[in-house]
Each structure stands twice: as C-alpha cells, then as structure tokens.
Scaffold this motif. Structure first.
Motif, short mmCIF file in Angstrom:
data_model
loop_
_atom_site.label_atom_id
_atom_site.label_comp_id
_atom_site.label_asym_id
_atom_site.label_seq_id
_atom_site.Cartn_x
_atom_site.Cartn_y
_atom_site.Cartn_z
N PRO A 193 0.80 -1.23 0.00
CA PRO A 193 0.00 0.00 0.00
C PRO A 193 0.83 1.28 0.00
O PRO A 193 0.46 2.26 -0.66
CB PRO A 193 -0.83 -0.13 1.28
N ASP A 194 1.97 1.29 0.72
CA ASP A 194 2.75 2.52 0.75
C ASP A 194 3.46 2.79 -0.57
O ASP A 194 3.93 3.91 -0.81
CB ASP A 194 3.76 2.49 1.89
N LYS A 195 3.53 1.79 -1.44
CA LYS A 195 4.18 1.96 -2.74
C LYS A 195 3.24 2.55 -3.79
O LYS A 195 3.68 2.93 -4.87
CB LYS A 195 4.74 0.63 -3.25
N VAL A 196 1.94 2.62 -3.49
CA VAL A 196 0.98 3.16 -4.45
C VAL A 196 0.42 4.50 -4.00
O VAL A 196 -0.53 5.01 -4.59
CB VAL A 196 -0.17 2.16 -4.71
N SER A 197 1.03 5.08 -2.97
CA SER A 197 0.51 6.34 -2.43
C SER A 197 0.59 7.47 -3.45
O SER A 197 -0.20 8.43 -3.39
CB SER A 197 1.27 6.73 -1.16
N ALA A 198 1.53 7.37 -4.40
CA ALA A 198 1.67 8.43 -5.40
C ALA A 198 0.84 8.16 -6.66
O ALA A 198 0.85 8.97 -7.59
CB ALA A 198 3.14 8.58 -5.79
N ALA A 199 0.12 7.04 -6.69
CA ALA A 199 -0.72 6.74 -7.85
C ALA A 199 -1.85 7.76 -7.96
O ALA A 199 -2.27 8.38 -6.98
CB ALA A 199 -1.29 5.33 -7.74
N THR A 200 -2.35 7.94 -9.18
CA THR A 200 -3.47 8.87 -9.41
C THR A 200 -4.78 8.15 -9.19
O THR A 200 -5.11 7.19 -9.91
CB THR A 200 -3.42 9.42 -10.85
N ALA A 201 -5.52 8.58 -8.17
CA ALA A 201 -6.82 7.97 -7.86
C ALA A 201 -7.91 8.64 -8.67
O ALA A 201 -7.93 9.87 -8.81
CB ALA A 201 -7.12 8.08 -6.37
N TYR A 202 -8.83 7.84 -9.19
CA TYR A 202 -9.94 8.40 -9.97
C TYR A 202 -11.22 7.65 -9.65
O TYR A 202 -11.28 6.42 -9.71
CB TYR A 202 -9.66 8.30 -11.47
N GLN A 203 -12.25 8.43 -9.28
CA GLN A 203 -13.59 7.89 -9.07
C GLN A 203 -14.53 8.54 -10.07
O GLN A 203 -14.72 9.75 -10.06
CB GLN A 203 -14.07 8.18 -7.64
#
Length: 236
Positions: A193-203
């Motif tokens: 989980p801490d490795k995806v903190s910089a991913a772009t979240a989209y809802q």
C-alpha cells in the motif's frame, strides 16, 4: 452495466498499472470478533509472518505512442483461498463474495470451502478463518474483480499470511481506480500500500458511461493522467 475506460498514450512510452482501491489496504486483518465493527489492525502474528495486503495490477496497459487500450470495470468480487504446506497446496474454487457480507473458511483435507456466514452491516467483505484443530496454519486470500464468470476474473490483490481466528477485509471504494505509470510489463508484480501512495486515484461520476484516460509526460518528464467523460450522460 460496467464502466468503460479507454487509455491513450500521448508523448509517453510507458506502461500503466491499474489497481482497484481497497479502502482497508493498510488494516487488512483483525482478530476475530463477535460484532461487525470497523476492523482494527491485528497485533497477533501469523504462524510464519505478519498478515499483509499487496496490490496486483488488475489491468496492465502498454499501448504504443498515440494508440489506445480499453477495459471495463464491473464490481464483481470473488476470492480464491490457498493453504500451502509441505504436502502441497490446496485451494478453494473461485467464489463470488458480496460487500456487506461475512464468510467463513472451512478447511478440509483436500479442499477449502468459502461459506456465507451473515450480513455484517458494512461496506466491506469479511472472510474469517477457523480455529486450528491440530497444527498452526496460514492462508492467502487472492481477490479477483470484474467478471460475471468469476472463474475468469482478474486478480486485484492478495491478503497474505492469515493465521487462525482472523478476519480479512476488502472494501471497494465506489469504483475508485488507481493509475500508476510503471517501467515494466510484469503482470505478476505486487505493490505494498505505501508503494501506491503516489498513484493517481480516480472515481468516475455516477452519470458517466465511458471514461477516456490520457497519459502524458510533461517537459520535466513527469507522467500525468487526465480524465474525460466523452460518453457521459449529464444528470437532469
């Protein structure tokens, strides 16, 4: 009806990992309780390691320059439970699970069953392991998404090293996806989980029927995602 996505690469020669957000990725397990309360992180170690959740790429897209790839999001969730030992691995069949429901794992000599237990009054799926009868054990839960035929679902994550008398959790986030540029094309890659903190979240908005996602690198070489709803049906 599923949500259709189209990913386009503009001035960006890189792959995109698309992850399905688990709201409980940082607290994926807890000791068994008798009430359906918000899960807390477990302090009990598993027989071999501390339980943890990792993401696997649900989609791994790598269109060439100016090209596009498509996929469809459906919130059909299923699990496969695996138990490994010196005598080999046994596992359950793909079993569809539903948010707001709790399930019990039944471990046989040669197979594993996932049994619907009760509604839990919450938005997460809970899978509870049994008390060990003889030897300690640990299980892995593989989570799958987006197939009306659950046997064809694509893996979205793994809850690993689950010991006895433990509940594991997955909670979808109303269609939220995480978009992350990656340098390789390995579908087997996992991400803490801490490795995806910089991913772009989209809802996506509730009225959208199709989303266009554009991946582009700026002058500094930083990758950015933009989102458009060309097939959106505006409310009202």
């Amino acid at each position: 009806m599923g949500m259709n996505y189209t990913l386009v690469n503009i001035n960006a020669n890189t792959a995109s990992a698309v992850l399905v957000k688990n709201l409980l990725d940082s607290k994926p397990t807890s000791p068994c309780t008798t009430s359906a309360t918000t899960p807390e992180p477990t302090s009990e170690p598993a027989p071999t390691a501390v339980p943890n959740f990792v993401y696997t790429p649900w989609q791994l897209l790598n269109p060439s320059f100016g090209a596009e790839e498509m996929f469809t999001y459906n919130d059909v969730l299923s699990v496969v439970i695996k138990k490994s030992s010196s005598s080999g691995t046994i596992q359950s069949k793909h079993t569809q699970v539903y948010p707001g429901s709790s399930y019990m794992v039944v471990i046989g000599e040669n197979d594993i069953q996932v049994v619907n237990d009760r509604p839990n009054g919450t938005g997460y799926v809970e899978v509870t392991t049994p008390t060990p009868s003889v030897d300690p054990y640990s299980l892995d839960i593989e989570w799958y998404l987006s197939s009306l035929n659950v046997a064809d679902g694509s893996k979205i994550g793994i809850t690993r090293n689950i010991g006895a008398d433990t509940s594991a959790f997955f909670q979808l986030d109303n269609g939220t996806l995480l978009f992350m540029p990656v340098s390789d094309n390995k579908q087997t890659q996992t991400y803490a989980p801490d490795k995806v903190s910089a991913a772009t979240a989209y809802q996506p908005p509730s009225y959208a029927t199709g989303i266009k996602v554009t991946l582009q690198a700026d002058e500094a070489g930083k990758f950015n995602y933009t989102f458009d709803q060309p097939n959106a049906l505006e409310p009202g």
